[in-house]
Write a protein that holds these residues in place. Structure first.
Motif, PDB file in Angstrom:
ATOM      1  N   UNK A  28       0.853  -1.139   0.065  1.00 39.53           N
ATOM      2  CA  UNK A  28       0.060  -0.070  -0.094  1.00 39.53           C
ATOM      3  C   UNK A  28       0.848   1.216  -0.049  1.00 39.53           C
ATOM      4  N   UNK A  29       0.647   2.110  -0.921  1.00 43.06           N
ATOM      5  CA  UNK A  29       1.512   3.153  -1.188  1.00 43.06           C
ATOM      6  C   UNK A  29       1.034   4.505  -0.128  1.00 43.06           C
ATOM      7  N   UNK A  30       2.117   5.064   0.499  1.00 41.00           N
ATOM      8  CA  UNK A  30       1.933   6.195   1.434  1.00 41.00           C
ATOM      9  C   UNK A  30       1.165   5.790   2.598  1.00 41.00           C
ATOM     10  N   UNK A  31       1.026   4.746   3.113  1.00 43.30           N
ATOM     11  CA  UNK A  31       0.568   4.339   4.310  1.00 43.30           C
ATOM     12  C   UNK A  31       1.204   4.944   5.500  1.00 43.30           C
ATOM     13  N   UNK A  32       0.443   5.689   6.346  1.00 48.36           N
ATOM     14  CA  UNK A  32       1.274   6.169   7.585  1.00 48.36           C
ATOM     15  C   UNK A  32       0.974   5.360   8.686  1.00 48.36           C
ATOM     16  N   UNK A  33       1.704   4.360   8.931  1.00 50.23           N
ATOM     17  CA  UNK A  33       1.584   3.556   9.926  1.00 50.23           C
ATOM     18  C   UNK A  33       2.909   3.552  11.010  1.00 50.23           C
ATOM     19  N   UNK A  34       2.680   3.675  12.054  1.00 49.90           N
ATOM     20  CA  UNK A  34       3.554   3.308  12.986  1.00 49.90           C
ATOM     21  C   UNK A  34       3.652   1.868  13.695  1.00 49.90           C
ATOM     22  N   UNK A  35       4.683   1.183  13.279  1.00 53.18           N
ATOM     23  CA  UNK A  35       4.563  -0.203  13.703  1.00 53.18           C
ATOM     24  C   UNK A  35       5.022  -0.458  15.289  1.00 53.18           C
ATOM     25  N   UNK A  36       5.261  -1.519  15.493  1.00 57.93           N
ATOM     26  CA  UNK A  36       5.494  -1.935  16.751  1.00 57.93           C
ATOM     27  C   UNK A  36       6.840  -1.210  17.302  1.00 57.93           C
ATOM     28  N   UNK A  37       7.023  -0.883  18.487  1.00 62.57           N
ATOM     29  CA  UNK A  37       8.208  -0.198  18.967  1.00 62.57           C
ATOM     30  C   UNK A  37       9.291  -0.984  18.884  1.00 62.57           C
ATOM     31  N   UNK A  38      10.482  -0.232  18.373  1.00 60.99           N
ATOM     32  CA  UNK A  38      11.763  -0.911  18.156  1.00 60.99           C
ATOM     33  C   UNK A  38      12.872  -0.391  19.143  1.00 60.99           C
ATOM     34  N   UNK A  39      12.200   0.773  19.958  1.00 63.23           N
ATOM     35  CA  UNK A  39      13.166   1.561  20.804  1.00 63.23           C
ATOM     36  C   UNK A  39      13.507   0.543  22.199  1.00 63.23           C
ATOM     37  N   UNK A  40      14.577   0.169  22.133  1.00 64.49           N
ATOM     38  CA  UNK A  40      14.916  -0.704  23.346  1.00 64.49           C
ATOM     39  C   UNK A  40      16.079  -0.204  24.309  1.00 64.49           C
ATOM     40  N   UNK A  41      15.911   1.225  24.341  1.00 67.08           N
ATOM     41  CA  UNK A  41      17.003   2.016  25.368  1.00 67.08           C
ATOM     42  C   UNK A  41      16.750   1.449  26.718  1.00 67.08           C
TER      43      UNK A  41
ATOM     44  N   UNK B  77       4.254  -2.210  23.369  1.00 64.26           N
ATOM     45  CA  UNK B  77       3.572  -1.853  22.085  1.00 64.26           C
ATOM     46  C   UNK B  77       3.076  -0.473  21.770  1.00 64.26           C
ATOM     47  N   UNK B  78       3.528   0.067  20.770  1.00 63.51           N
ATOM     48  CA  UNK B  78       3.076   1.426  20.624  1.00 63.51           C
ATOM     49  C   UNK B  78       1.762   1.442  19.805  1.00 63.51           C
ATOM     50  N   UNK B  79       0.978   2.555  19.946  1.00 61.56           N
ATOM     51  CA  UNK B  79      -0.310   2.503  19.431  1.00 61.56           C
ATOM     52  C   UNK B  79       0.035   2.686  17.626  1.00 61.56           C
ATOM     53  N   UNK B  80      -0.816   1.961  16.991  1.00 63.89           N
ATOM     54  CA  UNK B  80      -0.754   2.002  15.607  1.00 63.89           C
ATOM     55  C   UNK B  80      -1.485   3.192  15.057  1.00 63.89           C
ATOM     56  N   UNK B  81      -0.900   4.032  14.146  1.00 65.11           N
ATOM     57  CA  UNK B  81      -1.740   5.246  13.601  1.00 65.11           C
ATOM     58  C   UNK B  81      -2.071   4.665  12.180  1.00 65.11           C
ATOM     59  N   UNK B  82      -3.287   4.464  11.908  1.00 63.15           N
ATOM     60  CA  UNK B  82      -3.864   4.117  10.830  1.00 63.15           C
ATOM     61  C   UNK B  82      -4.009   5.303   9.585  1.00 63.15           C
ATOM     62  N   UNK B  83      -3.932   4.882   8.465  1.00 63.47           N
ATOM     63  CA  UNK B  83      -3.993   5.807   7.410  1.00 63.47           C
ATOM     64  C   UNK B  83      -5.509   6.193   7.230  1.00 63.47           C
ATOM     65  N   UNK B  84      -5.953   7.240   6.870  1.00 59.62           N
ATOM     66  CA  UNK B  84      -7.326   7.540   6.373  1.00 59.62           C
ATOM     67  C   UNK B  84      -7.818   6.369   5.608  1.00 59.62           C
ATOM     68  N   UNK B  85      -7.275   6.214   4.495  1.00 57.89           N
ATOM     69  CA  UNK B  85      -7.785   4.878   3.681  1.00 57.89           C
ATOM     70  C   UNK B  85      -7.698   3.477   4.548  1.00 57.89           C
ATOM     71  N   UNK B  86      -6.815   3.370   5.435  1.00 61.95           N
ATOM     72  CA  UNK B  86      -6.956   2.086   6.143  1.00 61.95           C
ATOM     73  C   UNK B  86      -8.100   2.190   7.181  1.00 61.95           C
ATOM     74  N   UNK B  87      -8.316   3.128   7.726  1.00 64.43           N
ATOM     75  CA  UNK B  87      -9.553   3.181   8.773  1.00 64.43           C
ATOM     76  C   UNK B  87     -10.963   3.271   7.918  1.00 64.43           C
ATOM     77  N   UNK B  88     -11.027   3.599   6.732  1.00 63.59           N
ATOM     78  CA  UNK B  88     -12.247   3.868   6.196  1.00 63.59           C
ATOM     79  C   UNK B  88     -12.514   2.308   5.663  1.00 63.59           C
TER      80      UNK B  88
END
Length: 126
Positions: free
Chosen positions: A1-14, A22-33
């Motif tokens: 899917x082109x231009x999908x604005x998704x934050x995937x699972x957290x990779x910050x392991x400080x 797990x970080x909250x996933x942010x779905x694109x407008x198209x995904x939400x629809x």
């Protein structure tokens, strides 16, 4: 899917961050629809449909599953609010009045015991 604005699972392991969070996933407008469109058709999604939808939207199956769980909870809560808000003012008064009626006999019953005159002796007691 082109231009999908998704934050995937957290990779910050400080050292300060905990693993497995797990970080909250942010779905694109198209995904939400598309998720909402599917939800309108079916409140529960089968594993097969979930896998297909996840692939079509470039999401993980678990993201679709959790989205549906959360959406069902939101849907139920909205339905409950509609039922509560659809009660007329008279219904509210009646419900309130019934609650008062249920309390009053208990109060009258307890005060009746204290105001009662002592029992009279029967002819058998003599």
């Amino acid at each position: 899917m082109e231009g999908a604005n998704i934050q995937m699972w957290s990779t910050n392991l400080s050292p300060k961050s905990r693993r497995g969070i797990l970080r909250r996933a942010v779905f694109s407008e198209e995904q939400r629809k598309e998720l909402e469109r599917t939800f309108r058709r079916q409140k529960y999604i089968s594993k097969t449909d979930r896998n297909k939808l996840a692939a079509d939207l470039s999401l993980k199956e678990s993201q679709v599953k959790i989205w549906f769980q959360n959406r069902r909870m939101k849907w139920r809560n909205c339905k409950e609010k509609e039922v509560h808000n659809s009660r007329s003012p008279m219904d509210e008064l009646m419900a309130h009045g019934l609650a008062q009626d249920e309390k009053e006999p208990l109060q009258n019953h307890s005060s009746a015991k204290t105001e009662r005159s002592p029992p009279q002796k029967s002819t058998r007691d003599t």
